[in-house]
Design an enzyme around this catalytic site. Sequence first.
Site, PDB file in Angstrom:
ATOM      1  N   HIS A   1      66.556  27.407 -37.996  1.00 32.09           N
ATOM      2  CA  HIS A   1      65.363  26.549 -38.114  1.00 32.09           C
ATOM      3  C   HIS A   1      65.740  25.099 -37.799  1.00 32.09           C
ATOM      4  O   HIS A   1      65.000  24.394 -37.106  1.00 32.09           O
ATOM      5  CB  HIS A   1      64.761  26.639 -39.521  1.00 32.09           C
ATOM      6  CG  HIS A   1      64.357  28.027 -39.928  1.00 32.09           C
ATOM      7  ND1 HIS A   1      63.681  28.872 -39.083  1.00 32.09           N
ATOM      8  CD2 HIS A   1      64.530  28.721 -41.093  1.00 32.09           C
ATOM      9  CE1 HIS A   1      63.454  30.032 -39.709  1.00 32.09           C
ATOM     10  NE2 HIS A   1      63.970  29.958 -40.929  1.00 32.09           N
TER      11      HIS A   1
ATOM     12  N   ASP B   1      59.624  31.543 -32.206  1.00 33.19           N
ATOM     13  CA  ASP B   1      60.188  32.699 -32.908  1.00 33.19           C
ATOM     14  C   ASP B   1      61.642  32.934 -32.491  1.00 33.19           C
ATOM     15  O   ASP B   1      62.032  32.604 -31.366  1.00 33.19           O
ATOM     16  CB  ASP B   1      59.323  33.940 -32.618  1.00 33.19           C
ATOM     17  CG  ASP B   1      59.516  35.032 -33.651  1.00 33.19           C
ATOM     18  OD1 ASP B   1      60.178  34.784 -34.688  1.00 33.19           O
ATOM     19  OD2 ASP B   1      58.997  36.141 -33.432  1.00 33.19           O
TER      20      ASP B   1
ATOM     21  N   LEU C   1      49.233  12.184 -26.096  1.00 36.58           N
ATOM     22  CA  LEU C   1      49.394  13.620 -26.393  1.00 36.58           C
ATOM     23  C   LEU C   1      48.916  13.866 -27.819  1.00 36.58           C
ATOM     24  O   LEU C   1      49.185  13.056 -28.705  1.00 36.58           O
ATOM     25  CB  LEU C   1      50.881  14.007 -26.286  1.00 36.58           C
ATOM     26  CG  LEU C   1      51.254  15.424 -26.736  1.00 36.58           C
ATOM     27  CD1 LEU C   1      50.841  16.456 -25.685  1.00 36.58           C
ATOM     28  CD2 LEU C   1      52.753  15.552 -26.993  1.00 36.58           C
TER      29      LEU C   1
HETATM   30  C1  IPE Z   1      55.260  34.162 -36.494  1.00 34.44           C
HETATM   31  O1  IPE Z   1      56.585  34.539 -36.542  1.00 34.44           O
HETATM   32  C2  IPE Z   1      55.021  32.960 -37.350  1.00 34.44           C
HETATM   33  C3  IPE Z   1      55.588  31.697 -36.861  1.00 34.44           C
HETATM   34  C4  IPE Z   1      56.220  31.535 -35.751  1.00 34.44           C
HETATM   35  C5  IPE Z   1      55.351  30.560 -37.723  1.00 34.44           C
HETATM   36  P1  IPE Z   1      57.108  35.667 -37.542  1.00 34.44           P
HETATM   37  O2  IPE Z   1      58.545  35.848 -37.252  1.00 34.44           O
HETATM   38  O3  IPE Z   1      56.723  35.344 -38.919  1.00 34.44           O
HETATM   39  O4  IPE Z   1      56.241  36.933 -37.064  1.00 34.44           O
HETATM   40  P2  IPE Z   1      56.492  38.506 -37.188  1.00 34.44           P
HETATM   41  O5  IPE Z   1      56.761  38.798 -38.624  1.00 34.44           O
HETATM   42  O6  IPE Z   1      57.682  38.829 -36.337  1.00 34.44           O
HETATM   43  O7  IPE Z   1      55.256  39.135 -36.646  1.00 34.44           O
HETATM   44  C1  IPE Z   2      60.616  31.515 -36.390  1.00 32.83           C
HETATM   45  O1  IPE Z   2      61.850  32.138 -36.466  1.00 32.83           O
HETATM   46  C2  IPE Z   2      60.395  30.491 -37.486  1.00 32.83           C
HETATM   47  C3  IPE Z   2      59.371  30.871 -38.465  1.00 32.83           C
HETATM   48  C4  IPE Z   2      58.645  31.959 -38.452  1.00 32.83           C
HETATM   49  C5  IPE Z   2      59.153  29.957 -39.578  1.00 32.83           C
HETATM   50  P1  IPE Z   2      62.112  33.357 -37.465  1.00 32.83           P
HETATM   51  O2  IPE Z   2      62.554  32.823 -38.773  1.00 32.83           O
HETATM   52  O3  IPE Z   2      60.925  34.253 -37.510  1.00 32.83           O
HETATM   53  O4  IPE Z   2      63.324  34.083 -36.734  1.00 32.83           O
HETATM   54  P2  IPE Z   2      63.529  35.645 -36.535  1.00 32.83           P
HETATM   55  O5  IPE Z   2      62.291  36.167 -35.896  1.00 32.83           O
HETATM   56  O6  IPE Z   2      63.749  36.229 -37.888  1.00 32.83           O
HETATM   57  O7  IPE Z   2      64.711  35.755 -35.639  1.00 32.83           O
HETATM   58 MG    MG Z   3      60.321  35.836 -36.427  1.00 30.96          MG
END
Ligand code: IPE
Ligand code: IPE
Ligand code: MG
Length: 240
Positions: free
Chosen positions: A38, A21, A132
């Site tokens: 990403h 995240d 792995l």
């Molecule tokens: C959780 O992250 C999903 C993934 C890492 C794939 P999100 O960024 O979508 O989660 P919330 O919305 O902060 O809970």
């Molecule tokens: C995690 O990073 C990747 C996915 C959930 C696909 P985010 O895209 O949620 O990044 P933030 O949380 O908005 O910073």
């Molecule tokens: Mg996120």
Amino acid sequence: MTKLLMETEKRIPTHVSIIMDGNGRWARERGMERTMGHVAGVESVRACTVAAIEEGVKYLSFFAFSEENWNRPEGEVSSLMKLMFESMQKEFEMFVREGVRFIVVGDREKLGSAMCGIIDNIMEATKNNSKLTFVLFISYSGKWDILQAAKKMAADMAAHPEKNVSEADFGNYLATAGIPDPDLLIRTSGEQRISNYLLWQTAYSEFYFTPVLWPDFREADFKAALEEYAKRDRRYGKVK
Ligand code: IPE
Ligand code: IPE
Ligand code: MG
């Protein structure tokens, strides 16, 4: 034997799972498009894979795309799908070379045929690898998984009403059947929630939260999480 003893002493988790995240915030901090976060995050996946192999972790899994993530803007969803597809193409060789078994878990119905095709190819080509097991959760949610398991179980029970389903049997209906429950669950970016990830399977996982944003999470951060895990006292409700 010596290696086994050393691993026991170091308490290496069998399965490390990561909620990646903070990609969007990482990009925003740099005045870039979220998508660039990403892209940068792919390198962190690679770094953790190398570190996991080095440390003797047997299962490494990543929450790459949740059911709820389908609700993001169309442009972000399609660039994430493209990035995952291209990363799989790129890493295919590495999985074969390094003896990594590749698995994808999630709701296949929402993924396109090209994506399902490459997933099937890599899974087939790496199915006998054992160094792995690398698991990507794509289009996955914990509630979806429990519901689809319950439906399969209900169909089985209708055919065999005498069947007594144990917790272990129920685990075999889940999309994660055959994958041990995570010993250590890492979430980056400072959020301290499960976000509908592995609900059944994390019943006794150790949680590790770090403020580090996913694209900055590299080998040293992964190893720091393993060190913290080694200090945890897992009691499973018992008295020690
Ligand atoms: C959780 O992250 C999903 C993934 C890492 C794939 P999100 O960024 O979508 O989660 P919330 O919305 O902060 O809970
Ligand atoms: C995690 O990073 C990747 C996915 C959930 C696909 P985010 O895209 O949620 O990044 P933030 O949380 O908005 O910073
Ligand atoms: Mg996120």
